[in-house]
Design an enzyme around this catalytic site. Structure first.
Site, PDB file in Angstrom:
ATOM      1  N   ASP A  53      50.439  31.538   2.775  1.00  0.00           N
ATOM      2  CA  ASP A  53      49.849  32.193   1.599  1.00  0.00           C
ATOM      3  C   ASP A  53      50.758  33.242   0.978  1.00  0.00           C
ATOM      4  OD1 ASP A  53      49.417  33.845   3.822  1.00  0.00           O
ATOM      5  OD2 ASP A  53      47.607  34.718   2.969  1.00  0.00           O
ATOM      6  N   ASN A  98      66.715   8.589  29.360  1.00  0.00           N
ATOM      7  CA  ASN A  98      67.117   8.616  30.772  1.00  0.00           C
ATOM      8  C   ASN A  98      66.178   9.480  31.595  1.00  0.00           C
ATOM      9  OD1 ASN A  98      68.024  10.962  29.646  1.00  0.00           O
ATOM     10  ND2 ASN A  98      70.168  10.696  30.201  1.00  0.00           N
ATOM     11  N   GLU A 101      70.134  19.572  32.951  1.00  0.00           N
ATOM     12  CA  GLU A 101      69.591  20.538  33.906  1.00  0.00           C
ATOM     13  C   GLU A 101      69.593  19.982  35.322  1.00  0.00           C
ATOM     14  OE1 GLU A 101      68.542  20.031  30.922  1.00  0.00           O
ATOM     15  OE2 GLU A 101      68.522  22.010  29.970  1.00  0.00           O
ATOM     16  N   GLY A 151      64.146  12.379  31.344  1.00  0.00           N
ATOM     17  CA  GLY A 151      64.100  13.808  31.650  1.00  0.00           C
ATOM     18  C   GLY A 151      65.343  14.576  31.272  1.00  0.00           C
ATOM     19  N   GLY A 183      73.693  25.791  21.415  1.00  0.00           N
ATOM     20  CA  GLY A 183      73.129  24.834  22.366  1.00  0.00           C
ATOM     21  C   GLY A 183      71.615  24.815  22.443  1.00  0.00           C
ATOM     22  N   GLU A 199      58.458  25.644  11.152  1.00  0.00           N
ATOM     23  CA  GLU A 199      59.525  26.472  10.602  1.00  0.00           C
ATOM     24  C   GLU A 199      60.830  26.347  11.378  1.00  0.00           C
ATOM     25  OE1 GLU A 199      55.541  28.410   9.631  1.00  0.00           O
ATOM     26  OE2 GLU A 199      56.488  27.557  11.416  1.00  0.00           O
ATOM     27  N   HIS A 233      46.958  40.082   7.857  1.00  0.00           N
ATOM     28  CA  HIS A 233      47.313  39.012   8.784  1.00  0.00           C
ATOM     29  C   HIS A 233      48.821  38.768   8.805  1.00  0.00           C
ATOM     30  CE1 HIS A 233      46.678  37.079   4.871  1.00  0.00           C
ATOM     31  NE2 HIS A 233      47.501  36.116   5.255  1.00  0.00           N
ATOM     32  N   HIS A 234      49.289  38.169   9.881  1.00  0.00           N
ATOM     33  CA  HIS A 234      50.708  37.885  10.130  1.00  0.00           C
ATOM     34  C   HIS A 234      51.529  39.157  10.341  1.00  0.00           C
ATOM     35  CE1 HIS A 234      49.570  33.904   9.300  1.00  0.00           C
ATOM     36  NE2 HIS A 234      50.007  33.763   8.050  1.00  0.00           N
ATOM     37  N   ASP A 251      66.026  11.965  25.406  1.00  0.00           N
ATOM     38  CA  ASP A 251      64.566  11.995  25.340  1.00  0.00           C
ATOM     39  C   ASP A 251      64.011  13.409  25.483  1.00  0.00           C
ATOM     40  OD1 ASP A 251      65.518  11.994  27.947  1.00  0.00           O
ATOM     41  OD2 ASP A 251      63.952  10.700  28.747  1.00  0.00           O
TER      42      ASP A 251
END
Length: 556
Positions: free
Chosen positions: A29, A466, A472, A468, A412, A52, A115-116, A439
């Site tokens: 708004d 693959n 990591e 997951g 990254g 956003e 608001h916000h 993925d």
């Protein structure tokens, strides 16, 4: 009745001058009325994003191809959702104009709890946050709008980094004068005395070197100095290597191109050739852990000449102000050509296996996938590679002449390249865009597939399934549940996100299935192509496997 020229018109006209033809964002708004201006502007098209953050990523991808980009969000909740994307643009020198629609000046002057906000009557919390990730900021008023818009846009143009504009909803429609003259970049100029001193002191250093090498990086792309780099290399005969973030800065098919440097993780010839060079001319390159094999380069700073966007630096001296363009042009004129036979140059093309790729009836592996993809690429393609298996598989994959490469090795932020694809393709609809994404990353920003189908763009998307978070797992917690993700039926998503949208979808697991999908993608000129490529979860590019071990040690 003739419409009055307003602050909103002025801002949009200046953005249009920068070549920006699309405005990304999410309505709220505090920006809705200004969005009517965007819709009505003859040279601007509104592209509504699913959130956003995705809008910021899309703007980043757009700017890397187009030169500049803009997005708008609402106050507080919207701008903070976008700030991660803006930080990435700041880290990687991408010029994006971030516009925030704000409450009325009366509301802010009276400190009302609207608001916000944080409910404390303070309306500059969030703009102060943006000071850390933008090079210029402004709060527009009716009185200062024209001058302030020009000031921040010039900063964006000069420094190739984001800027932040706060536009109160009761200011956009205030009267303004049309620009009296074009928005000319205050082009940074080199100091002739500094330039001459640099030439007199560094030309002998380069000419004396027996085994010099050029190490180029992404700032060559950002400051559009590719032609100057090519001319310098051709004139001197010095071999060229690049850091992976700078792919596309130099023609990888050139006879002086010797490969993508990754410190100790480079091919043996390349590592030795760079680390033992007696003069390294580092052009627009910033060595980071992700692009140097975890800081495993072994050359000495005393042998490095850094050519940055606005200076030339050695271990003992800084010459400034000197622009990268002026430095390259002046050195090209001054430095004598080397005898290439004495420079130990083995072109990348000579290092590669020249055998034709032969399709085998077996499951696809990472190394075979990227080998096949290198033959699928064409001149002038735009290749986006998501951080992880995609980026490190593509990092050393040879790409054709005039190919643009988009990755985010410094910031990254996973999921970045999917919305960035929306931006890069809209920036130039005549170039084929190819995305490589895993993925795990895809699941963070998958909603933007809906926008792509709505915009009817026609990229080729390779989703590497693959199972997951492979990166990591390679660093820590190989079998821990936090590196698992839910399995989606990916090939059905184009239909889910746009039941009436047109797309070509494949799910492949073998080399023969991949070949069939590639041939179909090659001939599909009517719609988006979505190819899910299933690979084993423990399979990863060799560069990533080695780098992950170094990251684990670095984090330990």
């Amino acid at each position: 009745m003739k419409q009055e020229y307003t602050v909103g018109n002025y801002l949009l006209d200046r953005l249009s001058e920068l070549g920006i033809r699309h405005m990304f964002g999410v309505p709220g708004d505090y920006n809705l009325a200004f969005l009517d201006n965007v819709i009505d502007h003859e040279e601007m098209e509104w592209v509504g994003n699913r959130n956003e953050l995705n809008a910021a990523y899309a703007a980043d991808g757009y700017a890397r191809i187009n030169g500049f980009a803009a997005l708008i969000t609402t106050f507080g909740v919207g701008e903070l959702s976008a700030i991660n994307g803006i930080a990435g643009s700041y880290a990687e020198h991408v010029p994006v104009v971030k516009i925030t629609g704000a409450p009325t000046t009366k509301v802010m002057d009276n400190g009302l709890y609207v608001h916000h906000t944080l409910g404390d009557g303070n309306f500059d919390h969030f703009s102060r946050m943006f000071q850390e990730v933008t090079v210029a900021q402004t709060f527009l008023t009716q009185e200062n709008a024209a001058q302030e818009i020009d000031r921040v846009l010039l900063a964006c143009m000069t420094e190739k980094r984001p800027v932040h504009i706060t536009l109160p909803i009761d200011v956009y429609d205030k009267p303004a004068n049309k620009p009296e003259s074009p928005l000319h970049e205050e082009v940074a100029t080199s100091n002739h005395e500094a330039l001459n001193q640099m030439l007199s002191e560094l030309t002998p250093m380069i000419e004396k070197a027996k085994q010099p090498v050029i190490l180029a990086g992404y700032e060559v792309n950002r400051y559009e100095n590719r032609e100057e780099l090519m001319a310098f290399a051709d004139k001197t005969g010095i071999p060229v290597t690049i850091l992976s973030g700078g792919k596309g800065a130099f023609n990888e098919e050139h006879q002086q191109f010797i490969g993508v440097y990754n410190g100790e993780l480079s091919a043996p010839y390349l590592q030795k050739r760079v680390d033992e060079a007696d003069c390294i001319i580092q052009i627009g390159a910033k060595p980071t852990d992700s692009t140097t094999g975890g800081f495993s380069y072994n050359f000495s700073n005393k042998d490095v000449i850094q050519i940055t966007p606005f200076s030339v630096i050695t271990a003992n001296q800084k010459y400034a102000p000197i622009t990268m363009k002026d430095a390259l042009v002046a050195l090209s004129d001054k430095v004598a050509q080397k005898n290439t036979a004495d420079l130990n140059i083995i072109p990348l093309q000579s290092q590669l296996d020249q055998n034709t790729f032969e399709v085998k009836e077996k499951n696809i592996k990472q190394n075979r996938f990227f080998e096949r993809l290198s033959h699928f690429m064409k001149e002038k393609d735009v290749l986006l590679a998501e951080q992880g298996t995609s980026y490190y598989g593509a990092a050393t994959m040879p790409i054709p002449k005039d190919t643009m490469f988009i990755g985010q090795p410094l910031w990254g932020s996973i999921g970045f390249t999917f919305p960035a694809l929306l931006g890069s393709q809209l920036a130039d609809m005549n170039r084929r865009n190819i995305l490589l994404i895993g993925d795990g990353s895809f699941q963070l920003t998958a909603q933007e597939l809906s926008t792509m189908l709505d915009q009817k763009i026609k990229p080729i998307i390779f989703l590497i399934n693959n199972d997951g978070y492979t990166v990591e797992r390679a660093i820590h917690g190989e079998n821990q549940p936090y590196n698992d993700i839910p399995m989606w039926d990916y090939k059905k998503l184009p239909e889910v996100f746009s039941p009436e949208g047109k797309s070509l979808t494949y799910k492949v697991q073998t080399e023969t299935e991949l070949e069939e999908a590639l041939k179909a993608a090659e001939n599909n000129h009517d719609s988006l192509t979505f190819i899910e490529v299933v690979m084993h979860r423990d399979d990863k590019p060799e560069l990533l496997a080695q780098l992950s071990k170094r990251f684990a040690k670095q984090n330990g």
